[in-house]
Design an enzyme around this catalytic site. Structure first.
Site, PDB file in Angstrom:
ATOM      1  N   SER A  15       0.832  -1.214   0.000  1.00 50.95           N
ATOM      2  CA  SER A  15       0.000   0.000   0.000  1.00 50.95           C
ATOM      3  C   SER A  15       0.864   1.261   0.000  1.00 50.95           C
ATOM      4  O   SER A  15       0.508   2.258  -0.639  1.00 50.95           O
ATOM      5  CB  SER A  15      -0.981  -0.001   1.174  1.00 50.95           C
ATOM      6  OG  SER A  15      -0.321   0.149   2.403  1.00 50.95           O
ATOM      7  N   ASN A  16       1.998   1.224   0.698  1.00 56.19           N
ATOM      8  CA  ASN A  16       2.896   2.391   0.631  1.00 56.19           C
ATOM      9  C   ASN A  16       3.471   2.555  -0.772  1.00 56.19           C
ATOM     10  O   ASN A  16       3.612   3.688  -1.259  1.00 56.19           O
ATOM     11  CB  ASN A  16       4.031   2.241   1.649  1.00 56.19           C
ATOM     12  CG  ASN A  16       3.622   2.705   3.023  1.00 56.19           C
ATOM     13  OD1 ASN A  16       3.435   3.896   3.247  1.00 56.19           O
ATOM     14  ND2 ASN A  16       3.453   1.761   3.942  1.00 56.19           N
ATOM     15  N   ARG A  93      13.199  -7.765   4.571  1.00 60.04           N
ATOM     16  CA  ARG A  93      14.494  -8.446   4.697  1.00 60.04           C
ATOM     17  C   ARG A  93      15.523  -7.456   5.227  1.00 60.04           C
ATOM     18  O   ARG A  93      15.554  -6.294   4.790  1.00 60.04           O
ATOM     19  CB  ARG A  93      14.992  -8.979   3.344  1.00 60.04           C
ATOM     20  CG  ARG A  93      14.047  -9.867   2.600  1.00 60.04           C
ATOM     21  CD  ARG A  93      13.606 -11.093   3.366  1.00 60.04           C
ATOM     22  NE  ARG A  93      14.713 -11.944   3.792  1.00 60.04           N
ATOM     23  CZ  ARG A  93      14.575 -12.957   4.646  1.00 60.04           C
ATOM     24  NH1 ARG A  93      13.398 -13.218   5.188  1.00 60.04           N
ATOM     25  NH2 ARG A  93      15.615 -13.691   4.965  1.00 60.04           N
ATOM     26  N   LEU A  95      19.059  -5.895   5.291  1.00 61.32           N
ATOM     27  CA  LEU A  95      20.080  -5.743   4.242  1.00 61.32           C
ATOM     28  C   LEU A  95      21.466  -5.589   4.859  1.00 61.32           C
ATOM     29  O   LEU A  95      21.626  -4.947   5.903  1.00 61.32           O
ATOM     30  CB  LEU A  95      19.745  -4.520   3.382  1.00 61.32           C
ATOM     31  CG  LEU A  95      18.413  -4.623   2.626  1.00 61.32           C
ATOM     32  CD1 LEU A  95      18.010  -3.262   2.060  1.00 61.32           C
ATOM     33  CD2 LEU A  95      18.496  -5.664   1.517  1.00 61.32           C
ATOM     34  N   HIS A 111       9.315   3.219   8.395  1.00 62.18           N
ATOM     35  CA  HIS A 111       9.234   2.332   9.559  1.00 62.18           C
ATOM     36  C   HIS A 111       8.056   2.774  10.426  1.00 62.18           C
ATOM     37  O   HIS A 111       7.890   3.967  10.676  1.00 62.18           O
ATOM     38  CB  HIS A 111      10.541   2.404  10.351  1.00 62.18           C
ATOM     39  CG  HIS A 111      10.553   1.461  11.513  1.00 62.18           C
ATOM     40  ND1 HIS A 111      10.683   0.101  11.356  1.00 62.18           N
ATOM     41  CD2 HIS A 111      10.419   1.675  12.841  1.00 62.18           C
ATOM     42  CE1 HIS A 111      10.629  -0.485  12.538  1.00 62.18           C
ATOM     43  NE2 HIS A 111      10.472   0.451  13.455  1.00 62.18           N
ATOM     44  N   LEU A 146      20.180  -1.201  11.378  1.00 59.77           N
ATOM     45  CA  LEU A 146      18.755  -1.422  11.141  1.00 59.77           C
ATOM     46  C   LEU A 146      17.908  -0.279  11.711  1.00 59.77           C
ATOM     47  O   LEU A 146      18.061   0.083  12.883  1.00 59.77           O
ATOM     48  CB  LEU A 146      18.332  -2.748  11.798  1.00 59.77           C
ATOM     49  CG  LEU A 146      16.866  -3.132  11.595  1.00 59.77           C
ATOM     50  CD1 LEU A 146      16.598  -3.516  10.162  1.00 59.77           C
ATOM     51  CD2 LEU A 146      16.478  -4.271  12.538  1.00 59.77           C
ATOM     52  N   ASP A 147      17.012   0.243  10.878  1.00 58.50           N
ATOM     53  CA  ASP A 147      16.057   1.273  11.301  1.00 58.50           C
ATOM     54  C   ASP A 147      16.760   2.465  11.948  1.00 58.50           C
ATOM     55  O   ASP A 147      16.326   3.003  12.970  1.00 58.50           O
ATOM     56  CB  ASP A 147      14.983   0.683  12.226  1.00 58.50           C
ATOM     57  CG  ASP A 147      14.177  -0.400  11.525  1.00 58.50           C
ATOM     58  OD1 ASP A 147      14.017  -0.321  10.292  1.00 58.50           O
ATOM     59  OD2 ASP A 147      13.715  -1.330  12.205  1.00 58.50           O
ATOM     60  N   GLN A 175      -1.296   7.616   7.871  1.00 57.38           N
ATOM     61  CA  GLN A 175      -0.245   8.649   7.885  1.00 57.38           C
ATOM     62  C   GLN A 175       0.960   8.250   7.033  1.00 57.38           C
ATOM     63  O   GLN A 175       1.602   9.099   6.418  1.00 57.38           O
ATOM     64  CB  GLN A 175       0.199   8.926   9.326  1.00 57.38           C
ATOM     65  CG  GLN A 175      -0.876   9.565  10.175  1.00 57.38           C
ATOM     66  CD  GLN A 175      -1.368  10.872   9.594  1.00 57.38           C
ATOM     67  OE1 GLN A 175      -0.580  11.742   9.228  1.00 57.38           O
ATOM     68  NE2 GLN A 175      -2.676  11.015   9.494  1.00 57.38           N
TER      69      GLN A 175
END
Ligand code: GAR
Length: 198
Positions: A15-16, A93, A95, A111, A146-147, A175
Site C-alpha cells: 500500500s505504501n 528483509r 540488508l 518504519h 537497522l532502522d 499517515q
C-alpha cells in the site's frame, strides 16, 4: 527535465508503494522505474503491473539465509532499471552493509514507529505495552544499522485507550501514505528538510 528514477522494494501488499507510485506525476522530480519483491506472492506486484510499472521478483528463500548471495541477485534488476533512488516500502528483509553502501545517500525506508523508538518488529504492540500517548511512523535514509539513519520525516498519531495493535496500525498506515510521498517529493528535488506531520 530528466526525472530521477525510483525503484521500490516490497514484501507484501504494497500500500505504501501504491501511494508512492500515485504521487510521482506532474512536477514531481521522480518517476517509478521498478517494483521489486522478495516474494512472488507479494500482493503489491499486481498493483504495480496494473499501474504500468515494471516488476521483478528475487525470492530470498533459495539462498537459505546467505544474505550476500541473495543481495547479489537483488541488486541486478535495480541496476538494470538504472534506479537513482531506492525506496524500501514494507520490505521485510534485513540488508547487509555491503548492499546498503551501494546506495548510500539514495535509499529510503519507512518504519512504523517514531524512531528512535521501537526499531525492528511489532512496533504497534510495543507502543501500546509502553503506554505511549502517541505513536507514528518515520521515513529515514538507510544506513547499515537497522532502522537507523538520518530522519527525513515523521507523522504522529494519538494512541486511544481502546486501541489494539491492529487499530493502531491502521491509524498509522493512513499517515504512512501521506508521509512517504511527501518525503520522496522533497528528497527527489534535493531537499532533505524533514517533513513533520500530525
Ligand atoms: C508498513 O506499515 C511499513 O511501515 C511496515 O510494513 C508495512 C507494509 O505495508 N514496514 C516495516 O515494518 C519495516 N520494518 P504495505 O506493504 O501495505 O506498504
Amino acid at each position: 527535465m530528466s526525472h530521477k528514477r525510483v525503484a521500490i522494494l516490497i514484501s507484501g501488499g504494497g500500500s505504501n508503494m501504491v501511494s508512492l507510485l500515485e504521487s510521482m506525476t506532474g512536477d514531481h522530480a521522480a518517476r517509478p522505474c521498478l517494483v521489486l519483491a522478495n516474494n512472488a506472492d507479494a500482493g503489491g506486484l499486481a498493483k504495480a503491473a496494473a499501474a504500468g510499472v515494471k516488476t521483478a521478483v528475487v525470492d530470498h528463500r533459495p539462498f537459505k539465509g546467505d544474505r550476500e548471495a541473495f543481495e547479489a541477485e537483488l541488486v541486478k534488476p535495480i541496476l538494470a532499471a538504472e534506479a537513482d533512488i531506492v525506496c524500501l516500502a514494507g520490505f521485510m528483509r534485513v540488508l547487509t552493509a555491503g548492499f546498503v553502501s551501494q546506495f548510500e545517500g539514495r535509499m529510503l525506508n519507512i518504519h512504523p514507529s517514531l524512531l528512535p523508538k521501537y526499531k525492528g518488529l511489532h512496533t504497534h504492540a510495543r507502543a501500546l505495552e509502553a503506554g505511549d500517548a502517541e505513536h507514528g511512523c518515520t521515513v529515514h535514509e538507510v544506513t547499515p544499522r537497522l532502522d537507523d539513519g538520518p530522519i527525513l520525516g515523521q507523522a504522529r498519531v494519538p494512541v486511544q485507550s481502546d486501541d489494539t495493535p491492529d487499530t493502531l496500525a491502521a491509524r498509522v498506515l493512513v499517515q504512512e501514505h501521506l508521509l512517504y510521498p511527501a518525503v520522496l517529493r522533497r528528497y527527489a528535488a534535493g531537499d532533505r528538510t524533514p517533513v513533520l506531520l500530525g
